[in-house]
Enzyme design. Sequence first.
Site, mmCIF file in Angstrom:
data_model
loop_
_atom_site.group_PDB
_atom_site.id
_atom_site.type_symbol
_atom_site.label_atom_id
_atom_site.label_comp_id
_atom_site.label_asym_id
_atom_site.label_seq_id
_atom_site.Cartn_x
_atom_site.Cartn_y
_atom_site.Cartn_z
ATOM 1 N N GLU A 126 -7.166 0.571 -4.813
ATOM 2 C CA GLU A 126 -7.258 0.504 -3.351
ATOM 3 C C GLU A 126 -8.610 -0.018 -2.853
ATOM 4 O O GLU A 126 -8.644 -0.854 -1.943
ATOM 5 C CB GLU A 126 -6.949 1.885 -2.751
ATOM 6 C CG GLU A 126 -5.467 2.204 -2.860
ATOM 7 C CD GLU A 126 -5.087 3.640 -2.588
ATOM 8 O OE1 GLU A 126 -3.912 3.981 -2.763
ATOM 9 O OE2 GLU A 126 -5.984 4.433 -2.215
ATOM 10 N N ASP A 166 0.888 -1.163 0.000
ATOM 11 C CA ASP A 166 0.000 0.000 0.000
ATOM 12 C C ASP A 166 0.928 1.216 0.000
ATOM 13 O O ASP A 166 1.552 1.530 1.009
ATOM 14 C CB ASP A 166 -0.877 -0.043 1.269
ATOM 15 C CG ASP A 166 -1.642 1.258 1.506
ATOM 16 O OD1 ASP A 166 -1.564 2.176 0.667
ATOM 17 O OD2 ASP A 166 -2.326 1.344 2.551
ATOM 18 N N ASP A 181 -13.212 5.389 1.240
ATOM 19 C CA ASP A 181 -11.807 5.446 1.644
ATOM 20 C C ASP A 181 -11.331 6.890 1.723
ATOM 21 O O ASP A 181 -11.136 7.540 0.704
ATOM 22 C CB ASP A 181 -10.975 4.654 0.620
ATOM 23 C CG ASP A 181 -9.478 4.695 0.931
ATOM 24 O OD1 ASP A 181 -9.088 5.321 1.930
ATOM 25 O OD2 ASP A 181 -8.712 4.101 0.161
ATOM 26 N N LYS A 196 3.018 11.642 -3.285
ATOM 27 C CA LYS A 196 2.091 10.820 -4.083
ATOM 28 C C LYS A 196 1.145 11.730 -4.874
ATOM 29 O O LYS A 196 0.686 11.381 -5.949
ATOM 30 C CB LYS A 196 1.304 9.892 -3.154
ATOM 31 C CG LYS A 196 0.331 8.978 -3.881
ATOM 32 C CD LYS A 196 -0.274 7.963 -2.935
ATOM 33 C CE LYS A 196 -1.393 7.179 -3.572
ATOM 34 N NZ LYS A 196 -1.960 6.181 -2.639
#
Length: 566
Positions: free
Chosen positions: A145, A6, A168, A68
């Site tokens: 994800e 992850d 999420d 990211k």
Amino acid sequence: MIVGIDLGTTNSLIGFFQDGQPQLVRNVHGDFSTPSVVSLDDEGRTLVGLTARERASTHPGRTAQGFKRWMGTDRTLRLGTRDFRPEELSALVLQSLKADAEALLGEPVTEAVITVPAYFNEAQRRATRTAGELAGLTVERLLNEPTAAGLAYGLQERSEHSSFLIFDLGGGTFDVSVLEYFEGVVEVRASAGDTRLGGEDFVQSLGRLFVERCDGLAPAEREALLQGGAWWRAAEQAKRDLSDADRAAMALVHQGRRIECTITRADFEAASAELLQRLRRPIERALYDAKIDVASLDEVVLVGGATRMPMIRQLTTRLFQRLPLRTIDPDLAIAQGAAVQAGLKARDAALAEVVLTDVMPYSLGIVASQQVGDALVADRFSPIIERNTPVPVSRIGVYSTVVDNQKSIRIDIRQGESPLGSENLALGVLDVEMPPRRAGEATLEVRFTYDANGLLDVDARETTSGRITNTLIHNTSTQMDAAAIASALERLALLKRHPRDEEENRYLLERAKRLYEDRLGEERTALQAWMAQFEAALNTQDARTVRTARQEFRQALDSIDSGFRF
Ligand code: AMP
């Protein structure tokens, strides 16, 4: 052994599948989560994770985090005198995770499943693959994800037809996906999200609240304080405190002065109303695209650290008219799912065969002119594959020339939902030669092929000759080409890493320095003394002396710091 990773905005985790279950790997500090932070020390050595995170406030110019968010762009981040691409910084994080897994498994790790937000576009996905490559990992699959979260919650073990909504909210991104499981196939029916919304925005909102509320500051000072970012740590801590308590004290030292105030949960929630509002649209869009209503969902699953905020639990309970599932630690769920997928890839006997299908998160098409009555309107978006179409998929769009003897057609490949071609993300351009014909008589078939990893192939067939002009998109400016990857590999290989076995000592020293900057008076004096004592112990180079001193040093630091690790 294939590992599951992850690669998060705030934290990253690595795991694998063994003995019938996903297993997560602890880093040198004993934590599952490694902060996605990279710092360069004065000797030019790279530090990754907790130690780098400690340096974020003491050495902001030599430390990078949140990169990211820049994956798939050309933006570089400067650490000291060196510039790094987001792929390179991600590769350093991946290498650190890989080293942790190798230390535990006692074997080299070369293959990985890496998770990406479902909403990641073409360029962002390619960048993630490149990061893997730079870290010496063959990326077996990019896994969305939410699909990973679904796997962690055993969606694939349900006997009947069932549907999950995965909500999420991570550090930097928000994703909503509707997953469906039916007869051995896990399908992402729809995903929607916001790549610029996450727990970090709630920290910003607390930071602003703090600076506005605290007494005795002139307006210019408030502005300087906000710009400076020194409030970040206090705000992050307060956000976490407010998940468990009604009020939280926030304090920081600004120009030698201690500034403090108390923020209540109610204040925080009121200040976050706009952020909560922004969470609604992707939810509505995902449900609409999946053609499912709230009542037909079997489960709603919360993942991502930011779903620990009570306001998120309240909002989701209200919106979905049920208590969402939160049985797995929201920080670990995606890594666990990645590990399950790694097990599936390795065909682990404990796992029944499951097929994962994903959808394409964005519409893909080209910019075209459109005949409206007599007029030719330019800059229209002509989708070839509509968003949320299950992948892999291959679709053809047919286009013709708009003027007599038009020599070529330019295929301007775009991704997005705007009706105006130019407002969508440019992925590449392909110029195709056309035979001399009257307007509308020379035609071109444009085929888009989107594979299970979210990568796009485009080819254009000129129908008179049947000639296929090109099959690859080359000029996504944000992409690293083979030469750029080779030189990045060389650069990364030359970088010195901070030795793993000295990592904990280094972390404690960096933490002490950060605390020194934050504190005043007696605490500073004490910190100086503890640091000197620990450094003296290190100089003895005697393992036992160092171990005892390290324990004492850690306890001393804990006594003045809450010791939270984020
Ligand atoms: P992730 O990207 O899933 O690791 O999520 C990280 C985000 O979760 C960060 O913004 C954290 O601040 C946030 N987070 C972690 N723990 C808590 C907590 N107890 N309360 C509120 N937010 C939290």
